[in-house]
Enzyme design. Sequence first.
Site, PDB file in Angstrom:
ATOM      1  N   LYS A  25     -20.196 -27.643 -14.776  1.00 54.37           N
ATOM      2  CA  LYS A  25     -20.905 -26.957 -13.704  1.00 54.37           C
ATOM      3  C   LYS A  25     -19.972 -27.435 -12.306  1.00 54.37           C
ATOM      4  CE  LYS A  25     -24.822 -25.166 -15.397  1.00 54.37           C
ATOM      5  NZ  LYS A  25     -26.433 -25.176 -15.577  1.00 54.37           N
ATOM      6  N   ARG A  71     -26.644 -29.210 -23.594  1.00 52.72           N
ATOM      7  CA  ARG A  71     -26.086 -27.844 -23.421  1.00 52.72           C
ATOM      8  C   ARG A  71     -24.584 -27.897 -23.103  1.00 52.72           C
ATOM      9  NH1 ARG A  71     -25.438 -23.239 -20.762  1.00 52.72           N
ATOM     10  NH2 ARG A  71     -25.494 -21.283 -21.676  1.00 52.72           N
TER      11      ARG A  71
HETATM   12  N1  HH2 Z   1     -26.748 -22.980 -17.545  1.00 53.84           N
HETATM   13  C1  HH2 Z   1     -26.207 -21.710 -17.826  1.00 53.84           C
HETATM   14  C2  HH2 Z   1     -26.596 -20.818 -18.617  1.00 53.84           C
HETATM   15  N2  HH2 Z   1     -28.183 -21.053 -19.313  1.00 53.84           N
HETATM   16  N3  HH2 Z   1     -29.784 -22.697 -19.936  1.00 53.84           N
HETATM   17  C3  HH2 Z   1     -30.288 -23.903 -19.683  1.00 53.84           C
HETATM   18  N4  HH2 Z   1     -31.386 -24.124 -20.486  1.00 53.84           N
HETATM   19  N5  HH2 Z   1     -29.837 -24.603 -18.896  1.00 53.84           N
HETATM   20  C4  HH2 Z   1     -28.710 -24.604 -18.079  1.00 53.84           C
HETATM   21  O1  HH2 Z   1     -28.202 -25.289 -17.197  1.00 53.84           O
HETATM   22  C5  HH2 Z   1     -28.207 -23.361 -18.130  1.00 53.84           C
HETATM   23  C6  HH2 Z   1     -28.552 -22.287 -19.127  1.00 53.84           C
HETATM   24  C7  HH2 Z   1     -24.942 -21.446 -17.070  1.00 53.84           C
HETATM   25  O2  HH2 Z   1     -23.778 -21.815 -17.938  1.00 53.84           O
HETATM   26  P1  HH2 Z   1     -22.936 -20.886 -18.615  1.00 53.84           P
HETATM   27  O3  HH2 Z   1     -23.612 -20.160 -19.818  1.00 53.84           O
HETATM   28  O4  HH2 Z   1     -21.873 -21.579 -19.301  1.00 53.84           O
HETATM   29  O5  HH2 Z   1     -22.180 -19.851 -17.718  1.00 53.84           O
HETATM   30  P2  HH2 Z   1     -22.948 -18.226 -17.383  1.00 53.84           P
HETATM   31  O6  HH2 Z   1     -24.186 -18.238 -17.060  1.00 53.84           O
HETATM   32  O7  HH2 Z   1     -21.967 -17.990 -16.268  1.00 53.84           O
HETATM   33  O8  HH2 Z   1     -22.604 -17.682 -18.633  1.00 53.84           O
END
Ligand code: HH2
Length: 340
Positions: free
Chosen positions: A279, A314
């Site tokens: 992040k 995660r």
């Molecule tokens: N962060 C993201 C997506 N889902 N779910 C939970 N429970 N906690 C988090 O911090 C969280 C999440 C964002 O990360 P990522 O899926 O890698 O990116 P994107 O939203 O651009 O797909």
Amino acid sequence: MNQYYRPIPRTDLARPKGAFTLAGGWCWFDQVEILSREAAPEIIPAQDMPGPEREQLCAPRSPLFGKEWSSPWIMGILNATPDSFSDGGLFLGRKAGLSHGAQMRDDGADILDIGGESTRPGAAFIPVAEECARVLPVITGLVKAGVLPISVDTRKAAVAEAALEAGAGLINDVSGGLHDPDILRVAAHHGAPICLMHSQGDPKTMQLAPSYEHVLLDIYDDLAACVARAEAAGIPRSRILLDPGIGFGKTLEHNLALLRRLSLFHGLGCPLLLGLSRKSFIGVLAGVEGARQRMPGSLAAGLAAVAQGAQILRVHDVAATRQALSVMMPLTWQSGDIPS
Ligand code: HH2
């Protein structure tokens, strides 16, 4: 004056008699920090805090997919999206998704989180049909191959329902059940566990000017309200996971405040899930522009969260996280003395 009790978590082998085990896991505590909106923090012995609140901190959390919480879990991220902030487009499509899922299992993941809609700051909303078309073929394939328990990362009740019908076992809702409250009915109806994450605003606008009166206590109260709504919809607390939502309507200072006092959230009586991986706050702290170069900082943040008792990380980098936990966990009191 409303008081909140934050256990001060320790993992040291020298655990004093009378110390309490945090959430049945790998941390113990014998002191708590009292937080309130009116007064400066105060540290007191854990035995002096109110019994019911202490029991909520100590109670072993309900098993998930039949597994106890004796060590942290790794949730491998599988973004079936063209535009996720760190891996958009890399794992889009059934074939790429299945092979990445199998790789993350081999690398040591305990559960896979499949998402079809990016929720990065500024991301636009996509329709249900498009999200389903991205995630369902991957979920079906992974379930058929018996890869691992599957979580669906969605804010939409219709997507969650289709994913559960396709064999997913957990809903991960970054809006904490607020975006589409029907998602709570879906979870209750299917008897599915759900992760309720805190977010201030939706992805399009959440990073414009996030603000809190008291970041920790505001988010604690918001999550408590999410739990109350979920319980009212028929989901028992034993099937709820909570996440303070790092980077979702939070400045760098907000993220740091949450991570420094993360153990506060054990007071809600649910396993804690943390999404720190790659992040932007890691990029800012470490001066690293490219999201894919942020693995070492993500590991440091993840281990700090585990030292505060967080139960699920995660992550994008499963193998590295597994290696880091394999070294950290035998160093905690729970494993006893290390053979020389
Ligand atoms: N962060 C993201 C997506 N889902 N779910 C939970 N429970 N906690 C988090 O911090 C969280 C999440 C964002 O990360 P990522 O899926 O890698 O990116 P994107 O939203 O651009 O797909």
